[in-house]
Design a protein around this motif. Sequence first.
Motif, PDB file in Angstrom:
ATOM      1  N   ARG A 228      52.225  45.767  33.994  1.00  0.00           N
ATOM      2  CA  ARG A 228      50.836  45.775  33.542  1.00  0.00           C
ATOM      3  C   ARG A 228      50.144  44.436  33.841  1.00  0.00           C
ATOM      4  N   ILE A 229      50.876  43.348  33.582  1.00  0.00           N
ATOM      5  CA  ILE A 229      50.319  42.019  33.854  1.00  0.00           C
ATOM      6  C   ILE A 229      50.055  41.849  35.341  1.00  0.00           C
ATOM      7  N   SER A 230      51.004  42.304  36.163  1.00  0.00           N
ATOM      8  CA  SER A 230      50.848  42.195  37.617  1.00  0.00           C
ATOM      9  C   SER A 230      49.658  43.007  38.105  1.00  0.00           C
ATOM     10  N   GLU A 231      49.486  44.190  37.550  1.00  0.00           N
ATOM     11  CA  GLU A 231      48.355  45.030  37.946  1.00  0.00           C
ATOM     12  C   GLU A 231      47.032  44.415  37.497  1.00  0.00           C
ATOM     13  N   GLN A 232      47.027  43.802  36.303  1.00  0.00           N
ATOM     14  CA  GLN A 232      45.810  43.152  35.826  1.00  0.00           C
ATOM     15  C   GLN A 232      45.416  41.989  36.729  1.00  0.00           C
ATOM     16  N   ILE A 233      46.407  41.221  37.149  1.00  0.00           N
ATOM     17  CA  ILE A 233      46.132  40.101  38.060  1.00  0.00           C
ATOM     18  C   ILE A 233      45.587  40.612  39.387  1.00  0.00           C
ATOM     19  N   ASP A 234      46.182  41.695  39.903  1.00  0.00           N
ATOM     20  CA  ASP A 234      45.692  42.267  41.154  1.00  0.00           C
ATOM     21  C   ASP A 234      44.253  42.751  41.009  1.00  0.00           C
ATOM     22  N   ASP A 235      43.966  43.400  39.878  1.00  0.00           N
ATOM     23  CA  ASP A 235      42.598  43.888  39.652  1.00  0.00           C
ATOM     24  C   ASP A 235      41.602  42.734  39.540  1.00  0.00           C
ATOM     25  N   GLN A 236      42.010  41.647  38.868  1.00  0.00           N
ATOM     26  CA  GLN A 236      41.137  40.494  38.716  1.00  0.00           C
ATOM     27  C   GLN A 236      40.841  39.848  40.058  1.00  0.00           C
ATOM     28  N   ILE A 237      41.864  39.704  40.889  1.00  0.00           N
ATOM     29  CA  ILE A 237      41.674  39.129  42.223  1.00  0.00           C
ATOM     30  C   ILE A 237      40.736  39.995  43.050  1.00  0.00           C
TER      31      ILE A 237
END
Length: 515
Positions: free
Chosen positions: A38-47
């Motif tokens: 979830r954290i990895s996906e959130q970072i990808d979405d933010q980028i």
Amino acid sequence: MSRTLDAPDPLSIALEPPPDETPAERWAREQAEAQARRISEQIDDQIKAERQAMKKRKPPIKVLLLGQSESGKSTTVKNFQLAYAYSSFLAERAAWRAVIHLNLVRSMTSIMDVLTKELAIAFPGITLTSPLEPEYDDDEDERESIMTTTQSVRDGLTESHRQLLLRLEPLRRIQRNLEKTLGAASSEEVHGSTGSAAPWATPKFRSREFAVTSRSGWKSALNRVRGIKSDGSSAYNEKVGHHPRRSSVSRLSEAKSDLDDVEPDVEHASEVIAACADDMYALWMDPVVRAVLDRRGMRPEEGPGFFLNDVKRIAMWDYQPSDDDVVRARLRTMGVQEHRFVFEKGSEAGREWLIYDVGGARSLRHAWYPYFDDINAIIFLAPISCFDEQLAEDRRVNRLQDSVLLWKAVCSTKLLAKVQLILFLNKCDLLQKKLARGVRVVDYIPTYGDRPNDAPNVAKYFRQQFRDTLLRHSPQQRGFYSYLTSVVDTQATAIQVAAVQEGIQRNHLKDADIL
């Protein structure tokens, strides 16, 4: 030796669960892995969102402020910040207190230097030292002026003036301490220069491959002070505190040993200034002192960073600068200072502006050229009140003549052919005061002829000179946009800044009415 195809994959082995894993451990592991995903996906979405926002975001507007030293460039930066980025202006406002105190002390010590010389002749046999030597001490004209002035007012200077100077002597040490605290930008050193008004326009000029934004300007000076008070307090307050009912002399005496360890000692400076407030006011308001200054042609009230008329308010131990105080404060710009503002209101809210403030002395102008590229607009400040003054770095050059030569070089630079040029004919308030005293423009500018010696006509004439220069020397046809300004007047300047800001962003400036 290569690994065989049927050998197990080391990564798969590392990711396999432990063979003896319990159901509880397996549940905890799966929960941790899910959280990591979830954290990895959130970072990808933010980028991804940031990349999309950058594509939609308008590029920053870049404005370059040009003009000779003390033309009002840094004051113009503060007016933009005050009008459109007030939160950042407010964050810095308290730190300007040390700068304003230095301006106040420097005005007073310059007067003390003059009176020290006068008293040395009025009271032969009594020596008053002057640790801070005034500028142009060896100038023959200055020595003659001193002798003439002393002959006229010697009888007016008394023992009370000498006692005042002795009581104000601690201000000299305060000046040195504040200059040390604020760094190089606090000094007003004058370096002789016989170079061109525009070094980049000379045949032998070579542009540097890169330019580094100066870190010794007023932004750096403010950060030094703000670092002392990053938590809203100071070492001085922690050690000795404030006791308004006790005398300043008592507080200074008791705190001295502790203050030796406080570096830089901004609070100690404010204590000394508060203790000297009455004497500073008495010296400045003394008619004999005013007569000495007037006969020598010294008018500190017309110079930058003058606060002696407000000495009682500014010298209070709990003094906090007002917006107008900050705008009037003086710190020298060295090199090129980059100011980034995110506009907080108006049609440009949320857009970033980059304003480059440059050192205006001739010895610093070689650093301007690298900033000519990729600029939306140039605001050129020409102080028209200085028609009877000379450059501090080259006393043979008239200041107004230097501004015209500099404007000519800017207009004729091919790299700037498509850049919007905005002219601020600045210091109109001082022009009016100077003309009201009877100073005649024709005595310094013979081409002015028999035109009326009043501010509207003088400003109109100077404006026409700058307009003709632009029309004659621009590589291609361009509009002429000029404003009569007194940038220390925040209310009047706010209207002009708004017009300039709107014109720059729309690339559609309008000329201001000269009257």
